[in-house]
Write a protein that holds these residues in place. Structure first.
Motif, PDB file in Angstrom:
ATOM      1  N   TYR A 134       0.842  -1.194   0.000  1.00 26.30           N
ATOM      2  CA  TYR A 134       0.000   0.000   0.000  1.00 26.30           C
ATOM      3  C   TYR A 134       0.876   1.243   0.000  1.00 26.30           C
ATOM      4  N   LYS A 143      -4.603   3.373   3.111  1.00 24.85           N
ATOM      5  CA  LYS A 143      -5.777   2.641   3.582  1.00 24.85           C
ATOM      6  C   LYS A 143      -5.561   1.166   3.287  1.00 24.85           C
ATOM      7  N   GLU A 144      -5.314   0.405   4.340  1.00 28.58           N
ATOM      8  CA  GLU A 144      -5.073  -1.024   4.171  1.00 28.58           C
ATOM      9  C   GLU A 144      -6.388  -1.787   4.246  1.00 28.58           C
ATOM     10  N   GLU A 145      -6.400  -2.941   3.586  1.00 30.53           N
ATOM     11  CA  GLU A 145      -7.554  -3.828   3.593  1.00 30.53           C
ATOM     12  C   GLU A 145      -7.081  -5.211   3.999  1.00 30.53           C
ATOM     13  N   HIS A 183      -6.594 -11.611   0.270  1.00 31.56           N
ATOM     14  CA  HIS A 183      -7.850 -11.016   0.752  1.00 31.56           C
ATOM     15  C   HIS A 183      -9.057 -11.845   0.299  1.00 31.56           C
TER      16      HIS A 183
END
Length: 199
Positions: A134, A143-145, A183
């Protein structure tokens, strides 16, 4: 890599998809050319007669994505800014095909925009495990997911055994190596203790 490397990769890709929101709130996507990269900014052109132009004026928040020949996906979200028309000279010099598309003084219909504040994700699918990173640029914040294993973890090993990228490390609690995570959410689904949460 540094932010300028991501911008330069998109310049090499040249044609990227960019999304805006129209006046009814419906997402719109089209291909644009990354015309020039300068000072950690990505520049592109829009003709004033296009709906795209009005969408940028009404809501300057965009998302764009490009894919390199080496299966590197670069995704960015952020705000665009209407830039000085003097940039047209540099843009046409770096993109001589534009002289054929907008010959003579017809280029006066074009407006220069740049993506200057935002965040992004680099996602490399060419190796195993995959690699993700990121970044932010301008005044944007990273903004990490993904997923996080909490202290409710009972060390049952189900997430470890199910991970397609083998990116879960044994520990107390187990940990997900964020850089290698798809993810996909499989660990979240198989955990019998609801110890994994989405970030």
């Amino acid at each position: 890599m540094e932010v300028k490397d991501y911008f330069n990769k998109l310049r090499e890709v040249r044609d990227v998809s960019i999304a805006t929101i129209d006046k009814k709130g419906i997402p719109q996507v089209r291909i644009i050319d990354v015309m020039i990269v300068k000072e950690d900014r990505l520049f592109f052109l829009v003709a004033r007669g296009k709906a795209f132009y009005q969408q940028l004026l009404n809501n300057p928040t965009v998302a764009l994505v490009g894919l390199t020949k080496d299966w590197e996906s670069i995704r960015m979200m952020g705000r665009v800014e209407h830039c000085n028309q003097d940039m047209l000279v540099d843009i046409f010099a770096d993109n001589p095909n534009m002289y054929g598309i907008y010959p003579g003084d017809s280029s006066r219909i074009l407006e220069v925009f740049c993506l200057k504040d935002g965040y992004g994700e680099y996602f490399n699918l060419s190796g195993h495990p995959i690699y993700r990173e990121y970044f932010s640029f301008g005044t944007g914040k990273i903004k990490e997911e993904g997923y996080l294993i909490t202290h409710a973890c009972q060390l049952c090993n189900k997430c470890y055994e199910s991970c397609p990228q083998s990116c879960i490390e044994v520990g107390r609690p187990y940990q997900i190596v964020k850089e290698n995570c798809l993810h996909c959410g499989l660990c979240y689904e198989v955990c019998p203790y609801q110890a994994i949460r989405m970030i």
